[in-house]
Write a protein that holds these residues in place. Structure first.
Motif, PDB file in Angstrom:
ATOM      1  N   TYR A  32      21.907  15.636  49.668  1.00 31.21           N
ATOM      2  CA  TYR A  32      21.014  14.552  49.276  1.00 31.21           C
ATOM      3  C   TYR A  32      20.665  13.645  50.447  1.00 31.21           C
ATOM      4  CZ  TYR A  32      21.916  15.740  44.422  1.00 31.21           C
ATOM      5  OH  TYR A  32      21.989  16.393  43.232  1.00 31.21           O
ATOM      6  N   PHE A  33      19.422  13.298  50.500  1.00 29.81           N
ATOM      7  CA  PHE A  33      18.903  12.251  51.367  1.00 29.81           C
ATOM      8  C   PHE A  33      19.289  10.935  50.684  1.00 29.81           C
ATOM      9  CE2 PHE A  33      15.945  11.849  54.873  1.00 29.81           C
ATOM     10  CZ  PHE A  33      15.408  10.590  54.745  1.00 29.81           C
ATOM     11  N   MET A  34      19.875   9.989  51.412  1.00 37.05           N
ATOM     12  CA  MET A  34      20.393   8.765  50.800  1.00 37.05           C
ATOM     13  C   MET A  34      19.669   7.536  51.315  1.00 37.05           C
ATOM     14  SD  MET A  34      22.651   9.909  48.739  1.00 37.05           S
ATOM     15  CE  MET A  34      23.331   8.320  48.226  1.00 37.05           C
ATOM     16  N   GLY A  35      19.580   6.520  50.462  1.00 42.97           N
ATOM     17  CA  GLY A  35      18.890   5.310  50.886  1.00 42.97           C
ATOM     18  C   GLY A  35      19.393   4.070  50.184  1.00 42.97           C
ATOM     19  N   TRP A  36      18.961   2.934  50.707  1.00 45.62           N
ATOM     20  CA  TRP A  36      19.226   1.632  50.092  1.00 45.62           C
ATOM     21  C   TRP A  36      17.894   0.921  49.887  1.00 45.62           C
ATOM     22  CZ3 TRP A  36      23.855  -0.214  48.385  1.00 45.62           C
ATOM     23  CH2 TRP A  36      25.009   0.449  48.821  1.00 45.62           C
ATOM     24  N   PHE A  37      17.767   0.318  48.725  1.00 44.75           N
ATOM     25  CA  PHE A  37      16.624  -0.512  48.388  1.00 44.75           C
ATOM     26  C   PHE A  37      17.147  -1.857  47.913  1.00 44.75           C
ATOM     27  CE2 PHE A  37      12.856   2.296  48.304  1.00 44.75           C
ATOM     28  CZ  PHE A  37      13.488   3.508  48.565  1.00 44.75           C
ATOM     29  N   ARG A  38      16.257  -2.827  47.819  1.00 40.64           N
ATOM     30  CA  ARG A  38      16.649  -4.122  47.272  1.00 40.64           C
ATOM     31  C   ARG A  38      15.515  -4.697  46.445  1.00 40.64           C
ATOM     32  NH1 ARG A  38      16.892  -7.613  52.946  1.00 40.64           N
ATOM     33  NH2 ARG A  38      14.618  -7.757  53.296  1.00 40.64           N
ATOM     34  N   GLN A  39      15.896  -5.570  45.529  1.00 35.46           N
ATOM     35  CA  GLN A  39      14.895  -6.208  44.682  1.00 35.46           C
ATOM     36  C   GLN A  39      15.288  -7.649  44.435  1.00 35.46           C
ATOM     37  OE1 GLN A  39      14.075  -4.126  41.012  1.00 35.46           O
ATOM     38  NE2 GLN A  39      12.077  -5.087  40.841  1.00 35.46           N
ATOM     39  N   ALA A  40      14.431  -8.546  44.854  1.00 42.01           N
ATOM     40  CA  ALA A  40      14.621  -9.973  44.620  1.00 42.01           C
ATOM     41  C   ALA A  40      13.901 -10.361  43.332  1.00 42.01           C
ATOM     42  CB  ALA A  40      14.075 -10.772  45.796  1.00 42.01           C
ATOM     43  N   PRO A  41      14.304 -11.437  42.691  1.00 37.59           N
ATOM     44  CA  PRO A  41      13.669 -11.846  41.432  1.00 37.59           C
ATOM     45  C   PRO A  41      12.158 -12.015  41.579  1.00 37.59           C
ATOM     46  CG  PRO A  41      15.662 -13.095  41.783  1.00 37.59           C
ATOM     47  CD  PRO A  41      15.427 -12.320  43.045  1.00 37.59           C
ATOM     48  N   GLY A  42      11.423 -11.391  40.679  1.00 39.78           N
ATOM     49  CA  GLY A  42       9.975 -11.515  40.685  1.00 39.78           C
ATOM     50  C   GLY A  42       9.272 -10.689  41.739  1.00 39.78           C
ATOM     51  N   LYS A  43      10.016  -9.853  42.447  1.00 49.04           N
ATOM     52  CA  LYS A  43       9.412  -9.040  43.506  1.00 49.04           C
ATOM     53  C   LYS A  43       9.594  -7.559  43.226  1.00 49.04           C
ATOM     54  CE  LYS A  43       9.718 -12.387  47.279  1.00 49.04           C
ATOM     55  NZ  LYS A  43      10.113 -12.574  48.709  1.00 49.04           N
ATOM     56  N   GLU A  44       8.782  -6.757  43.921  1.00 50.46           N
ATOM     57  CA  GLU A  44       8.893  -5.309  43.822  1.00 50.46           C
ATOM     58  C   GLU A  44      10.176  -4.833  44.518  1.00 50.46           C
ATOM     59  OE1 GLU A  44       5.493  -3.827  41.837  1.00 50.46           O
ATOM     60  OE2 GLU A  44       6.575  -2.505  43.207  1.00 50.46           O
ATOM     61  N   GLU A  46      12.044  -2.935  47.176  1.00 45.85           N
ATOM     62  CA  GLU A  46      11.588  -2.597  48.516  1.00 45.85           C
ATOM     63  C   GLU A  46      12.616  -1.764  49.266  1.00 45.85           C
ATOM     64  OE1 GLU A  46      11.035  -5.718  51.358  1.00 45.85           O
ATOM     65  OE2 GLU A  46      12.873  -6.770  50.793  1.00 45.85           O
ATOM     66  N   PHE A  47      12.089  -0.927  50.133  1.00 45.01           N
ATOM     67  CA  PHE A  47      12.902  -0.050  50.963  1.00 45.01           C
ATOM     68  C   PHE A  47      13.668  -0.865  51.989  1.00 45.01           C
ATOM     69  CE2 PHE A  47      14.141   3.542  53.396  1.00 45.01           C
ATOM     70  CZ  PHE A  47      13.912   3.253  54.730  1.00 45.01           C
ATOM     71  N   VAL A  48      14.939  -0.492  52.198  1.00 40.48           N
ATOM     72  CA  VAL A  48      15.759  -1.143  53.220  1.00 40.48           C
ATOM     73  C   VAL A  48      16.122  -0.148  54.318  1.00 40.48           C
ATOM     74  CG1 VAL A  48      17.955  -2.288  53.690  1.00 40.48           C
ATOM     75  CG2 VAL A  48      16.705  -2.799  51.575  1.00 40.48           C
ATOM     76  N   ALA A  49      16.741   0.967  53.927  1.00 43.23           N
ATOM     77  CA  ALA A  49      17.196   1.937  54.927  1.00 43.23           C
ATOM     78  C   ALA A  49      17.406   3.287  54.265  1.00 43.23           C
ATOM     79  CB  ALA A  49      18.494   1.471  55.577  1.00 43.23           C
ATOM     80  N   ALA A  50      17.365   4.347  55.082  1.00 45.07           N
ATOM     81  CA  ALA A  50      17.621   5.691  54.592  1.00 45.07           C
ATOM     82  C   ALA A  50      18.286   6.506  55.689  1.00 45.07           C
ATOM     83  CB  ALA A  50      16.329   6.360  54.133  1.00 45.07           C
ATOM     84  N   TYR A  60      14.706   2.445  58.922  1.00 44.08           N
ATOM     85  CA  TYR A  60      14.890   1.056  58.506  1.00 44.08           C
ATOM     86  C   TYR A  60      13.549   0.381  58.277  1.00 44.08           C
ATOM     87  CZ  TYR A  60      19.612   1.767  60.280  1.00 44.08           C
ATOM     88  OH  TYR A  60      20.878   2.249  60.503  1.00 44.08           O
ATOM     89  N   SER A  61      13.553  -0.574  57.384  1.00 44.17           N
ATOM     90  CA  SER A  61      12.375  -1.425  57.258  1.00 44.17           C
ATOM     91  C   SER A  61      12.347  -2.384  58.449  1.00 44.17           C
ATOM     92  CB  SER A  61      12.430  -2.230  55.957  1.00 44.17           C
ATOM     93  OG  SER A  61      13.479  -3.184  56.004  1.00 44.17           O
ATOM     94  N   ARG A  67      19.524  -5.407  62.482  1.00 47.80           N
ATOM     95  CA  ARG A  67      20.563  -6.206  61.807  1.00 47.80           C
ATOM     96  C   ARG A  67      21.412  -5.366  60.849  1.00 47.80           C
ATOM     97  NH1 ARG A  67      19.131 -10.096  58.318  1.00 47.80           N
ATOM     98  NH2 ARG A  67      17.144  -9.096  57.724  1.00 47.80           N
ATOM     99  N   PHE A  68      20.793  -4.364  60.222  1.00 53.65           N
ATOM    100  CA  PHE A  68      21.489  -3.528  59.253  1.00 53.65           C
ATOM    101  C   PHE A  68      21.720  -2.141  59.846  1.00 53.65           C
ATOM    102  CE2 PHE A  68      19.867  -5.650  55.059  1.00 53.65           C
ATOM    103  CZ  PHE A  68      20.255  -6.891  55.545  1.00 53.65           C
ATOM    104  N   THR A  69      22.807  -1.503  59.408  1.00 51.68           N
ATOM    105  CA  THR A  69      23.113  -0.140  59.835  1.00 51.68           C
ATOM    106  C   THR A  69      23.535   0.686  58.635  1.00 51.68           C
ATOM    107  OG1 THR A  69      23.863  -0.931  62.000  1.00 51.68           O
ATOM    108  CG2 THR A  69      24.502   1.298  61.355  1.00 51.68           C
ATOM    109  N   ILE A  70      22.857   1.811  58.437  1.00 47.72           N
ATOM    110  CA  ILE A  70      23.225   2.724  57.368  1.00 47.72           C
ATOM    111  C   ILE A  70      24.038   3.869  57.963  1.00 47.72           C
ATOM    112  CG2 ILE A  70      21.067   4.063  57.569  1.00 47.72           C
ATOM    113  CD1 ILE A  70      21.184   4.443  54.515  1.00 47.72           C
TER     114      ILE A  70
END
Length: 124
Positions: A32-44, A46-50, A60-61, A67-70
């Motif tokens: 599997y290809f793996m990823g992280w997304f996030r969602q803030a209140p009232g927002k779509e 969004e992609f973070v990292a894969a 990375y976005s 700043r972030f490392t997957i």
């Protein structure tokens, strides 16, 4: 079918760090290809990292690059997201995701499996 369980969220001050972890249920985790997304209140959502199946390539976005490392451990069936220099705008529910394909990685609609999410709150 693969089940994903995230952990490691919490409350942190701006400039601090957190490590999120995602545990997968399948022995075929390495397929599997793996990823992280996030969602803030009232927002779509969004992609973070894969990360690719072998872990050899990462994506990375622009908002988190530098700043972030997957990373992933195919022996333990886990994928981590190390988050440094956190900002209040990083506050969101973070989701781990898995898919078989590797195209359009930033589009959350093409990812097949999702965890339940873990809350990250960054105070100013």
């Amino acid at each position: 079918q693969v089940q994903l369980v995230e952990s490691g969220g919490g409350l942190v001050q701006a400039g601090g760090s957190l490590r999120l972890s995602c545990a997968a249920s399948r022995r075929t985790f390495s397929s599997y290809f793996m990823g992280w997304f996030r969602q803030a209140p009232g927002k779509e959502r969004e992609f973070v990292a894969a990360i690719t199946r072998s872990g050899g390539s990462t994506y990375y976005s622009d908002s988190v690059k530098g700043r972030f490392t997957i990373s992933r451990d195919n022996n333990k069936n886990t994928v981590d997201l190390k988050m440094n220099s956190l900002k209040p705008e990083d506050t969101a529910v973070y989701y781990c995701a898995a898919r078989g394909g590797s195209y359009n990685v930033t589009d959350h609609n093409v990812w097949n499996y999702w965890g339940q999410g873990t809350q990250v709150t960054v105070s100013s």
